[in-house]
Design a protein around this motif. Structure first.
Motif, PDB file in Angstrom:
ATOM      1  N   LEU A 176     -10.690  34.689  47.581  1.00 36.83           N
ATOM      2  CA  LEU A 176      -9.270  34.785  47.246  1.00 36.83           C
ATOM      3  C   LEU A 176      -8.392  34.041  48.254  1.00 36.83           C
ATOM      4  CD1 LEU A 176      -6.934  35.932  45.585  1.00 36.83           C
ATOM      5  CD2 LEU A 176      -7.109  38.049  46.928  1.00 36.83           C
ATOM      6  N   ALA A 177      -8.764  34.066  49.517  1.00 35.85           N
ATOM      7  CA  ALA A 177      -7.899  33.544  50.574  1.00 35.85           C
ATOM      8  C   ALA A 177      -7.410  32.113  50.340  1.00 35.85           C
ATOM      9  CB  ALA A 177      -8.603  33.654  51.926  1.00 35.85           C
ATOM     10  N   PRO A 178      -8.266  31.158  49.966  1.00 36.75           N
ATOM     11  CA  PRO A 178      -7.780  29.780  49.802  1.00 36.75           C
ATOM     12  C   PRO A 178      -6.749  29.629  48.689  1.00 36.75           C
ATOM     13  CG  PRO A 178     -10.165  29.813  50.067  1.00 36.75           C
ATOM     14  CD  PRO A 178      -9.736  31.231  49.838  1.00 36.75           C
ATOM     15  N   VAL A 179      -7.021  30.208  47.517  1.00 35.04           N
ATOM     16  CA  VAL A 179      -6.106  30.033  46.393  1.00 35.04           C
ATOM     17  C   VAL A 179      -4.846  30.873  46.573  1.00 35.04           C
ATOM     18  CG1 VAL A 179      -7.802  29.279  44.697  1.00 35.04           C
ATOM     19  CG2 VAL A 179      -7.516  31.723  45.107  1.00 35.04           C
ATOM     20  N   PHE A 180      -4.982  32.039  47.150  1.00 37.52           N
ATOM     21  CA  PHE A 180      -3.827  32.919  47.359  1.00 37.52           C
ATOM     22  C   PHE A 180      -2.867  32.305  48.379  1.00 37.52           C
ATOM     23  CE2 PHE A 180      -1.481  36.481  49.106  1.00 37.52           C
ATOM     24  CZ  PHE A 180      -1.251  37.299  48.013  1.00 37.52           C
ATOM     25  N   HIS A 181      -3.401  31.789  49.479  1.00 40.13           N
ATOM     26  CA  HIS A 181      -2.539  31.187  50.507  1.00 40.13           C
ATOM     27  C   HIS A 181      -1.801  29.983  49.940  1.00 40.13           C
ATOM     28  CE1 HIS A 181      -1.085  30.591  54.526  1.00 40.13           C
ATOM     29  NE2 HIS A 181      -1.593  29.375  54.595  1.00 40.13           N
ATOM     30  N   ARG A 182      -2.462  29.234  49.068  1.00 36.15           N
ATOM     31  CA  ARG A 182      -1.786  28.103  48.421  1.00 36.15           C
ATOM     32  C   ARG A 182      -0.631  28.600  47.569  1.00 36.15           C
ATOM     33  NH1 ARG A 182      -4.220  23.153  46.893  1.00 36.15           N
ATOM     34  NH2 ARG A 182      -5.795  23.624  48.459  1.00 36.15           N
ATOM     35  N   SER A 183      -0.820  29.716  46.871  1.00 34.17           N
ATOM     36  CA  SER A 183       0.270  30.297  46.080  1.00 34.17           C
ATOM     37  C   SER A 183       1.447  30.679  46.970  1.00 34.17           C
ATOM     38  CB  SER A 183      -0.217  31.537  45.320  1.00 34.17           C
ATOM     39  OG  SER A 183      -1.123  31.214  44.312  1.00 34.17           O
ATOM     40  N   VAL A 184       1.147  31.290  48.104  1.00 35.62           N
ATOM     41  CA  VAL A 184       2.200  31.692  49.037  1.00 35.62           C
ATOM     42  C   VAL A 184       2.989  30.463  49.492  1.00 35.62           C
ATOM     43  CG1 VAL A 184       2.651  32.660  51.322  1.00 35.62           C
ATOM     44  CG2 VAL A 184       1.005  33.776  49.793  1.00 35.62           C
ATOM     45  N   LEU A 185       2.294  29.397  49.833  1.00 37.92           N
ATOM     46  CA  LEU A 185       2.965  28.182  50.295  1.00 37.92           C
ATOM     47  C   LEU A 185       3.836  27.567  49.202  1.00 37.92           C
ATOM     48  CD1 LEU A 185       0.105  26.439  52.333  1.00 37.92           C
ATOM     49  CD2 LEU A 185       2.006  27.813  53.204  1.00 37.92           C
ATOM     50  N   ARG A 186       3.474  27.796  47.950  1.00 37.28           N
ATOM     51  CA  ARG A 186       4.242  27.235  46.831  1.00 37.28           C
ATOM     52  C   ARG A 186       5.329  28.189  46.344  1.00 37.28           C
ATOM     53  NH1 ARG A 186      -0.808  24.684  44.449  1.00 37.28           N
ATOM     54  NH2 ARG A 186      -0.521  22.464  44.844  1.00 37.28           N
ATOM     55  N   GLY A 187       5.507  29.320  47.008  1.00 38.75           N
ATOM     56  CA  GLY A 187       6.524  30.271  46.594  1.00 38.75           C
ATOM     57  C   GLY A 187       6.098  31.160  45.450  1.00 38.75           C
ATOM     58  N   LEU A 188       4.787  31.234  45.196  1.00 43.78           N
ATOM     59  CA  LEU A 188       4.273  32.082  44.118  1.00 43.78           C
ATOM     60  C   LEU A 188       3.481  33.260  44.674  1.00 43.78           C
ATOM     61  CD1 LEU A 188       3.093  29.373  41.544  1.00 43.78           C
ATOM     62  CD2 LEU A 188       5.214  30.691  41.533  1.00 43.78           C
ATOM     63  N   GLY A 189       3.826  33.667  45.878  1.00 41.54           N
ATOM     64  CA  GLY A 189       3.152  34.801  46.483  1.00 41.54           C
ATOM     65  C   GLY A 189       3.620  36.115  45.897  1.00 41.54           C
ATOM     66  N   PRO A 190       3.032  37.225  46.327  1.00 43.64           N
ATOM     67  CA  PRO A 190       3.394  38.545  45.795  1.00 43.64           C
ATOM     68  C   PRO A 190       4.716  39.032  46.382  1.00 43.64           C
ATOM     69  CG  PRO A 190       1.844  38.795  47.576  1.00 43.64           C
ATOM     70  CD  PRO A 190       2.017  37.308  47.388  1.00 43.64           C
ATOM     71  N   ALA A 191       5.180  40.151  45.877  1.00 43.99           N
ATOM     72  CA  ALA A 191       6.419  40.747  46.401  1.00 43.99           C
ATOM     73  C   ALA A 191       6.232  41.138  47.859  1.00 43.99           C
ATOM     74  CB  ALA A 191       6.787  41.978  45.571  1.00 43.99           C
ATOM     75  N   LYS A 192       7.299  40.992  48.623  1.00 42.45           N
ATOM     76  CA  LYS A 192       7.252  41.342  50.043  1.00 42.45           C
ATOM     77  C   LYS A 192       6.882  42.815  50.213  1.00 42.45           C
ATOM     78  CE  LYS A 192      10.051  41.204  54.276  1.00 42.45           C
ATOM     79  NZ  LYS A 192       8.941  40.634  55.066  1.00 42.45           N
ATOM     80  N   ASP A 193       6.016  43.078  51.160  1.00 43.12           N
ATOM     81  CA  ASP A 193       5.543  44.426  51.510  1.00 43.12           C
ATOM     82  C   ASP A 193       4.675  45.063  50.425  1.00 43.12           C
ATOM     83  OD1 ASP A 193       6.880  44.311  53.973  1.00 43.12           O
ATOM     84  OD2 ASP A 193       8.733  45.062  53.077  1.00 43.12           O
ATOM     85  N   SER A 194       4.249  44.267  49.458  1.00 47.94           N
ATOM     86  CA  SER A 194       3.305  44.772  48.467  1.00 47.94           C
ATOM     87  C   SER A 194       1.912  44.834  49.103  1.00 47.94           C
ATOM     88  CB  SER A 194       3.272  43.838  47.254  1.00 47.94           C
ATOM     89  OG  SER A 194       2.730  42.573  47.640  1.00 47.94           O
ATOM     90  N   PRO A 195       0.958  45.527  48.469  1.00 48.34           N
ATOM     91  CA  PRO A 195      -0.400  45.573  49.040  1.00 48.34           C
ATOM     92  C   PRO A 195      -1.006  44.197  49.276  1.00 48.34           C
ATOM     93  CG  PRO A 195      -0.156  47.258  47.358  1.00 48.34           C
ATOM     94  CD  PRO A 195       1.086  46.426  47.298  1.00 48.34           C
ATOM     95  N   LEU A 196      -0.795  43.258  48.349  1.00 49.74           N
ATOM     96  CA  LEU A 196      -1.358  41.917  48.534  1.00 49.74           C
ATOM     97  C   LEU A 196      -0.643  41.151  49.633  1.00 49.74           C
ATOM     98  CD1 LEU A 196      -2.116  40.715  44.890  1.00 49.74           C
ATOM     99  CD2 LEU A 196      -3.748  41.425  46.654  1.00 49.74           C
ATOM    100  N   ASP A 197       0.649  41.378  49.783  1.00 49.29           N
ATOM    101  CA  ASP A 197       1.383  40.748  50.876  1.00 49.29           C
ATOM    102  C   ASP A 197       0.869  41.263  52.223  1.00 49.29           C
ATOM    103  OD1 ASP A 197       3.622  39.169  51.987  1.00 49.29           O
ATOM    104  OD2 ASP A 197       4.449  41.137  52.519  1.00 49.29           O
ATOM    105  N   ALA A 198       0.606  42.553  52.313  1.00 51.92           N
ATOM    106  CA  ALA A 198       0.065  43.120  53.555  1.00 51.92           C
ATOM    107  C   ALA A 198      -1.352  42.599  53.808  1.00 51.92           C
ATOM    108  CB  ALA A 198       0.072  44.646  53.464  1.00 51.92           C
ATOM    109  N   TRP A 199      -2.139  42.456  52.755  1.00 50.90           N
ATOM    110  CA  TRP A 199      -3.491  41.881  52.894  1.00 50.90           C
ATOM    111  C   TRP A 199      -3.411  40.462  53.448  1.00 50.90           C
ATOM    112  CZ3 TRP A 199      -5.197  37.525  50.242  1.00 50.90           C
ATOM    113  CH2 TRP A 199      -6.556  37.208  50.400  1.00 50.90           C
ATOM    114  N   HIS A 200      -2.488  39.675  52.919  1.00 50.93           N
ATOM    115  CA  HIS A 200      -2.321  38.296  53.381  1.00 50.93           C
ATOM    116  C   HIS A 200      -1.982  38.262  54.867  1.00 50.93           C
ATOM    117  CE1 HIS A 200       0.030  34.452  53.826  1.00 50.93           C
ATOM    118  NE2 HIS A 200      -1.040  33.999  53.209  1.00 50.93           N
ATOM    119  N   SER A 201      -1.134  39.160  55.302  1.00 52.64           N
ATOM    120  CA  SER A 201      -0.780  39.230  56.722  1.00 52.64           C
ATOM    121  C   SER A 201      -1.983  39.610  57.579  1.00 52.64           C
ATOM    122  CB  SER A 201       0.355  40.235  56.936  1.00 52.64           C
ATOM    123  OG  SER A 201       1.533  39.816  56.275  1.00 52.64           O
TER     124      SER A 201
END
Length: 277
Positions: A176-201
């Motif tokens: 998940l990490a490679p594709v998810f981080h690309r989404s974050v960089l493109r502004g398509l990341g999850p809502a702030k402070d959501s479980p996936l946002d915390a996982w990314h951190s």
């Protein structure tokens, strides 16, 4: 006494999601390796050493040398499976429970197909200019909607665990990490402070993951700086369309991008050894 670790060499590209998965696996398992981006990757030209490692001429490909002979593997999933089997004393990337292992492999399937295809299509549009204006906006909207659906699928699988693998990152996390981080960089990341946002951190705080992400960001910047001219019609460079990438464009009404690429001779399809080679 354990056997010495063989020499590991990875054919790689910093921005490839599949190559990132392989690098993360090697680093999380504390296996030393060297890497190189094949010359003229994307041209589809014969390259004896790279082609010998992967007849498809795709990254990643791993060459294992134990001093007596070389063993070559292609496909990121096969590479990770090999590392698990060959180095049982290194930290495992799979949970012990069979059901949890099945979940990790399902996440791998989703990330390597549906999720990767979304990022690929956005790169085609916004790095390489294959669509503009309203058409580009329509593709971006479809990508955003489908990314959100994948995040909704993943959230309950993460639950309250720090990582999908449990207390430490594992197979599902590095897929998940490679594709998810690309989404974050493109502004398509999850809502702030959501479980996936915390996982990314939390993933950002893992040295093996952070190092790989920095490599990816450098590779993406280089591709972005090159602009659409890098893949100009009849330039000899051809972006590869695999089945899931084609599926995304077809189901979102962008088959014309593929047809135009064929006319311009700057797209290609999965390669196997040529007939009468």
């Amino acid at each position: 006494m354990s056997s010495p670790i063989p020499t590991l060499f990875l054919y790689d590209h910093p921005a490839s999601s599949y190559a990132q998965k392989a690098r993360m696996a090697l680093r999380l398992k504390h296996l030393p390796f060297t890497k190189e981006t094949p010359a003229n990757l994307g041209l589809g030209e014969p390259n004896s050493s790279f082609e010998a490692a992967n007849p498809r001429m795709e990254v990643p490909a791993l060459i294992i040398n134990d001093g007596d002979a070389e063993f070559k593997i292609f496909d990121s999933s096969v590479i990770v499976q090999y590392l698990e089997d060959a180095f049982p004393d290194a930290p495992s990337l799979l949970p012990k429970d069979p059901k949890e292992r099945a979940v990790a492999r399902m996440i791998e399937e989703v990330c390597d197909t549906a999720y990767e295809a979304i990022n690929w299509a956005l790169g085609e549009v916004f790095w390489f200019g294959r669509a503009e204006g309203a058409e580009a906006e329509r593709i971006q909207a479809a990508a955003g909607d489908q990314t959100k659906q994948i995040h909704e699928y993943l959230t309950p699988l993460l639950g309250t665990k720090p990582f999908f693998n449990g207390t430490t990152p594992g197979l599902a996390d590095i897929c998940l990490a490679p594709v998810f981080h690309r989404s974050v960089l493109r502004g398509l990341g999850p809502a702030k402070d959501s479980p996936l946002d915390a996982w990314h951190s939390r993933m950002e705080g893992v040295p093996a993951i952070a190092e790989t992400w920095r490599e990816m960001e450098g590779g993406v910047q280089g591709m972005s700086n090159a602009g659409p001219g890098l893949w100009a019609p009849h330039s000899g460079r051809r972006r590869e369309y695999r089945d899931h990438r084609l599926e995304f464009l077809m189901k979102n009404g962008a088959a014309w991008i593929v047809n135009k690429g064929l006319e311009d001779d700057n797209v290609r399809f999965g390669r196997w050894p040529a007939v009468n080679k």
